[in-house]
Scaffold this active site. Structure first.
Site, mmCIF file in Angstrom:
data_model
loop_
_atom_site.group_PDB
_atom_site.id
_atom_site.type_symbol
_atom_site.label_atom_id
_atom_site.label_comp_id
_atom_site.label_asym_id
_atom_site.label_seq_id
_atom_site.Cartn_x
_atom_site.Cartn_y
_atom_site.Cartn_z
ATOM 1 N N HIS A 452 -27.383 18.740 -3.881
ATOM 2 C CA HIS A 452 -26.319 18.750 -3.374
ATOM 3 C C HIS A 452 -25.666 17.484 -3.179
ATOM 4 O O HIS A 452 -24.561 17.189 -3.685
ATOM 5 C CB HIS A 452 -26.044 19.653 -2.066
ATOM 6 C CG HIS A 452 -24.602 19.555 -1.412
ATOM 7 N ND1 HIS A 452 -24.390 18.756 -0.510
ATOM 8 C CD2 HIS A 452 -23.409 20.422 -1.646
ATOM 9 C CE1 HIS A 452 -23.245 19.040 -0.304
ATOM 10 N NE2 HIS A 452 -22.608 19.969 -1.044
ATOM 11 N N CYS A 836 7.278 -1.475 -10.913
ATOM 12 C CA CYS A 836 6.294 -2.317 -10.088
ATOM 13 C C CYS A 836 5.928 -1.946 -8.881
ATOM 14 O O CYS A 836 5.399 -2.388 -8.082
ATOM 15 C CB CYS A 836 6.934 -3.689 -9.993
ATOM 16 S SG CYS A 836 8.129 -3.792 -9.320
HETATM 17 C C1 PEP Z 1 9.179 -1.942 -4.260
HETATM 18 O O1 PEP Z 1 9.821 -1.741 -3.586
HETATM 19 O O2 PEP Z 1 8.645 -0.861 -5.159
HETATM 20 C C2 PEP Z 1 8.312 -2.987 -4.533
HETATM 21 C C3 PEP Z 1 7.469 -3.268 -5.467
HETATM 22 O O3 PEP Z 1 8.733 -4.021 -3.621
HETATM 23 P P1 PEP Z 1 7.799 -4.359 -2.339
HETATM 24 O O4 PEP Z 1 6.995 -3.264 -2.167
HETATM 25 O O5 PEP Z 1 7.532 -5.464 -1.976
HETATM 26 O O6 PEP Z 1 9.166 -3.898 -1.192
#
Ligand code: PEP
Ligand code: MG
Length: 876
Positions: A452, A836
């Site tokens: 397990h 991002c």
């Molecule tokens: C976001 O807001 O997605 C970004 C990448 O900026 P931070 O996380 O630095 O505010």
């Protein structure tokens, strides 16, 4: 065709959602002509209907079970409850997605005081009959009657003590009879009723208990962990029993068609002679490696190897197989795609392409993107001097260090305090699941590679060493001994799941080495994916790492992270606290060369690739000491009356911080709003980027800087900055006598920016979706507060299906993104679009970004390989 119950001969592998994984594969194996004991599958729909009607058998289910039972009886030539030759069955759960050990199983059902005697007579083995009966009572009572297991274990160990033996197998028929009588007494005392004698009653009760086990605590935890829906329900398989414990020509085992830890293409597994399946999986006796079967039973081994090959070729995937040998005859009890470590997953996928068993597309789909994470983390530094105190089986690779903890509850409690723990157990059971989740790794003293602990740890990507028999665990004393050494709860040890080593103390780690199979597989991913994968990186080191992991650009450099360094924080604070423009310019003049060097390093590391640099974003107070700390300091200074000069300075700082105080800093003076009020800050940053780019260009590097403005709401903001960017670029070009290509764009983090994307695109060459902020501004809740306070309730109440800060909220935030991409491209067809926010590294969000037709996703360096594979999976 019946509705709720299918014979194995009526099912197929692709009926998984109805028959569960186990039922569908039993059917498939039956139809492939493999030796599978006959049986039937009660569908997941029956289970769902059981819950729908409030926890009772839906109409018609009972009748269908009886009808199909007749067929099982006629195929096996035995009848349930028959005093002459009784049919015994196993009743097992079988969910759509494998949940190893999480739900319940009952073996030897159909035994009672009459049939146990018939089994004894027919097998000429009273001991075997009683052993089967006591196991049945124990499992049935645990699963169906919910009497705690340890009460039965206690009776069993008392009997062993009385007659002076150590192992269960040493108990005589008479001892087992005593145990059975005591078990029955216990059942009567606990339930007020005698143990059910009627095999049909037993069967219906068992089926119902398996339905109920879908919602036991550990199954719920497992489903939450693995994001499996709670609505699916489980199927129930009723199969005629075969016995691996009928003597020395019987046995039972578990095998993988390839090594699930390394992926090597050799049959891998283990078995126990004269044992039932639970003995192997529970890890109570340490089994023999499968290769030994070639010596013990060469013919059976040959037949087994052929079947394994047939199954692998048929399913085109590594198989995890359970088998039993009853008096020299082989039976297949289960097959499924085997759980494997990331290393194995990559190697198996790669090798199967080389073997022409599958194509590259299938190979890419065979590896879970998230799993790759396991490969990228640090391993024990082989050059370090280690104090190896024991060696067990290398059950799941990776290294882990932590305080020794001997039970799951404690592991969970201590880990919650932020302390790394290593769970040490004789063996683990499904009840330990929460402890395994909390621990860095698992060490067991018993059980093999398919025990397990090993299976669960591999599934979670946690290091595990099992079957480490030299360590002697004493739960009562909360310690284990090995050689002359005693390790107590709380002492730190390390394990190396790749070699099975147990090491005293914390160990030094080093970066991982990636296999050629890994490189090839990710190369195939790059061939098919449409999204490019960039990284979020703020230092040259991170940029270099991201590049090594396959990033083809930087999607976000958060310049504020550079402001925190000890060499510059005083200037940053001077810049913030400045009372006049001159004072601020002075601070900025100190910061300029520092920032320039930062950008120089990053642009150099990413030479030839785009680097998107965001100008200052967070509220300024984040760079200043906290108000609370300062109040304490000034109060102390004031009461001591000693340092008047310092007190004046601190008082003035206090005043300034009070001025900067905001009720809602996340919605306050941050992002490009800072650049509008203090243009000289952004101008310094722009100049630093361009100076660095100019220097590198002159040195012969190709640089592609992208200047990014955060938190915009209107194109007028961008016009304000674009003019400045252009002017500074011209000044720098002139000063350095060189030029380079750069672009200017914005983040989309506020719904208004998404709604006005067509206008923004007039003056923005790229959009990068900052989905962290876009999620919080779209939802109207702060990411810092939501997760700790109310989001768990939203998830529990199913108001939201997933945490929107982890998996992108396609319905709301996704709609804003879609609109912004469409509107932006209307104005500027060659607009570059990317993401991002954290979602840029999360596989399901990456699929959505692919569907939106974004140009890139950007994530932390360690998630780059995950994103490359997820992007490829989205594209195939
Ligand atoms: C976001 O807001 O997605 C970004 C990448 O900026 P931070 O996380 O630095 O505010
Ligand atoms: Mg943001």
């Amino acid at each position: 065709m019946s509705n709720y119950v299918y014979m194995f001969t009526e099912g197929r592998a692709d009926m998984r959602s109805l028959l569960g994984g186990k039922g569908a594969n039993l059917a498939e194996m039956t139809n492939l002509g493999l030796p599978v004991p006959c049986g039937m599958t009660i569908t997941t729909e029956a289970c769902r209907d059981y819950y729908r009607v409030g926890g009772s058998f839906p109409d018609g289910l009972r009748e269908e079970i009886l009808e199909k039972l007749k067929l099982v009886e006629s195929k096996s030539g035995k009848k349930l409850g028959d005093p002459g030759d009784p049919l015994l069955v196993s009743v097992r759960s079988g969910a759509v997605f494998s949940m190893p050990g999480m739900m319940d199983t009952i073996l030897n059902l159909g035994l009672n005081e009459t049939t146990v005697q018939s089994v004894a007579k027919n097998t000429n083995n009273l001991r075997f009959a009683y052993d089967s009966y006591r196991r049945f009572i124990q499992m049935f009572s645990d699963v169906v009657l919910e009497i705690p297991k340890h009460e039965f274990e206690y009776i069993l160990s008392k009997e062993k003590e009385t007659v002076g033996v150590v192992y269960d197998q040493e108990l005589s028929a008479q001892s087992l009879r005593n145990v059975i009588d005591k078990y029955k007494e216990l059942v009567e005392n606990q339930t007020g009723r005698s143990f059910p004698e009627d095999p049909l009653d037993q069967l219906f009760m068992a089926v119902e208990a398996v339905f109920r086990s879908w919602n036991n605590q550990r199954a719920i935890i497992y489903r939450n962990l693995n994001k499996i829906s709670h609505d699916l329900g489980t199927a129930v398989n009723v199969q005629s029993m075969v016995f691996g414990n009928m003597g020395n020509d019987s046995g039972t085992g578990v095998a993988f068609s390839r090594n699930p830890s390394t992926g090597e293409n050799i049959l891998y597994g283990e078995y126990l002679m004269n044992a039932q399946g639970e003995d192997v999986v529970a890890g109570i006796r340490t089994p023999q490696p499968i290769a030994q079967l070639q010596q013990d039973m060469p013919e059976i081994y040959g037949q087994f190897v052929n079947i394994v090959q047939t199954l692998e070729n048929h399913y085109k995937n590594m198989q995890d197989i359970e088998f039993t040998i009853e008096r020299g005859k082989l039976y297949m009890l289960q097959c499924r795609n085997g759980k494997r470590t990331a290393q194995a997953a990559v190697k198996v996928a790669h090798d199967m392409v080389q073997e022409n068993l599958i194509g590259k597309t299938e190979a890419l789909l065979m590896v879970e993107p998230e799993q790759l994470d396991q490969l990228l983390h640090r391993q024990i530094d082989s050059s370090a001097k280690l104090t190896v105190i024991a060696k067990g089986l290398p059950a799941s690779p990776g290294a882990a260090s932590g305080q020794v903890v001997f039970d799951a509850d404690k592991a969970e409690k201590i880990a919650k305090l932020g302390i790394n723990v290593l769970m040490v157990r004789m063996e683990t059971t499904p009840d330990d699941i929460h402890g395994i989740i909390a621990a860095e790794g698992v060490l067991t003293s018993r059980g093999g590679m398919t025990s397990h602990a090993a299976v669960v740890a591999r599934g979670m990507g946690k290091p595990c060493v099992c079957g480490c028999e030299s360590i002697k665990i004493d739960y009562a004393k909360q310690e284990f001994t090995v050689g002359g050494l005693t390790i107590k709860a709380g002492d730190v040890i390390s394990i190396d799941g790749a070699t099975g080593r147990v090491i005293s103390g914390q160990v030094p780690m080093k970066d991982p080495e990636l296999s050629t199979e890994y490189t090839t597989l990710l190369g195939w991913a790059d061939e098919v994916k449409k999204l490019s994968v960039r990284a979020n990186a703020d230092t040259p080191e991170d940029a270099a790492k991201a590049r090594a992991f396959g990033a083809t650009g930087i999607g976000l450099t958060r310049t504020e992270h550079m402001f925190m360094g000890a060499d510059r924080l005083p200037f940053v604070q001077q810049m913030i606290l400045a009372e006049s423009l001159e004072e601020r310019q002075d601070a900025l003049s100190h910061l300029l060369p520092i920032q320039e060097n930062d950008f120089y390093g990053i642009l150099q590391a990413m030479e030839g690739l785009p680097v998107c640099i965001r100008l200052l974003d967070p509220p300024l107070h984040e760079f200043l000491p906290s108000l609370e700390e300062l109040l304490v300091e000034t109060t102390k200074l004031r009461t001591s009356g000693k340092n008047a000069q310092l007190l004046t300075e601190k008082d003035s700082l206090l005043r300034k911080i009070r001025q900067l105080h905001e009720f809602n800093p996340m919605l306050g003076h941050r992002g490009c709003r800072l650049g509008i009020t203090f243009p000289e800050i952004y101008e310094m940053q722009i100049r630093a980027i361009f100076n660095a780019a100019a220097r590198l260009t002159k040195e012969g590097y190709t640089v592609l800087p992208e200047v990014e403005i955060p938190l915009t709401i209107d194109k007028a903001e961008l016009i304000f900055f674009n003019d400045r960017i252009k002017t500074i670029a011209q000044e720098v070009f002139a000063a350095y006598g060189t030029s380079f290509h750069y672009s200017c764009g914005t983040m989309i983090e506020i719904p208004r920016a998404a709604l006005l994307a067509d206008e923004l695109a007039e003056v923005s060459e790229f959009f990068s979706f900052g989905t962290n902020d876009l999620t919080q501004t779209c939802m109207g809740f702060s990411r810092d507060d939501a997760e700790g306070k109310f989001l768990p309730y939203y998830l529990e109440q199913k108001i939201l299906k997933e945490n929107p800060f982890i998996a992108l909220d396609r319905k709301g935030v996704g709609q804003l993104m879609k609109l912004a991409v469409e509107k932006g491209r209307q104005t500027r067809p060659d607009l570059i679009t990317g993401i991002c926010g954290e979602h840029g590294g999360e596989p399901s969000s990456i699929v959505f970004c692919h569907q939106l037709g974004l140009d890139f996703v950007s994530c932390s360096p360690y998630r780059v390989p995950i994103a490359r594979l997820a992007a490829a999976q989205a594209a195939v």
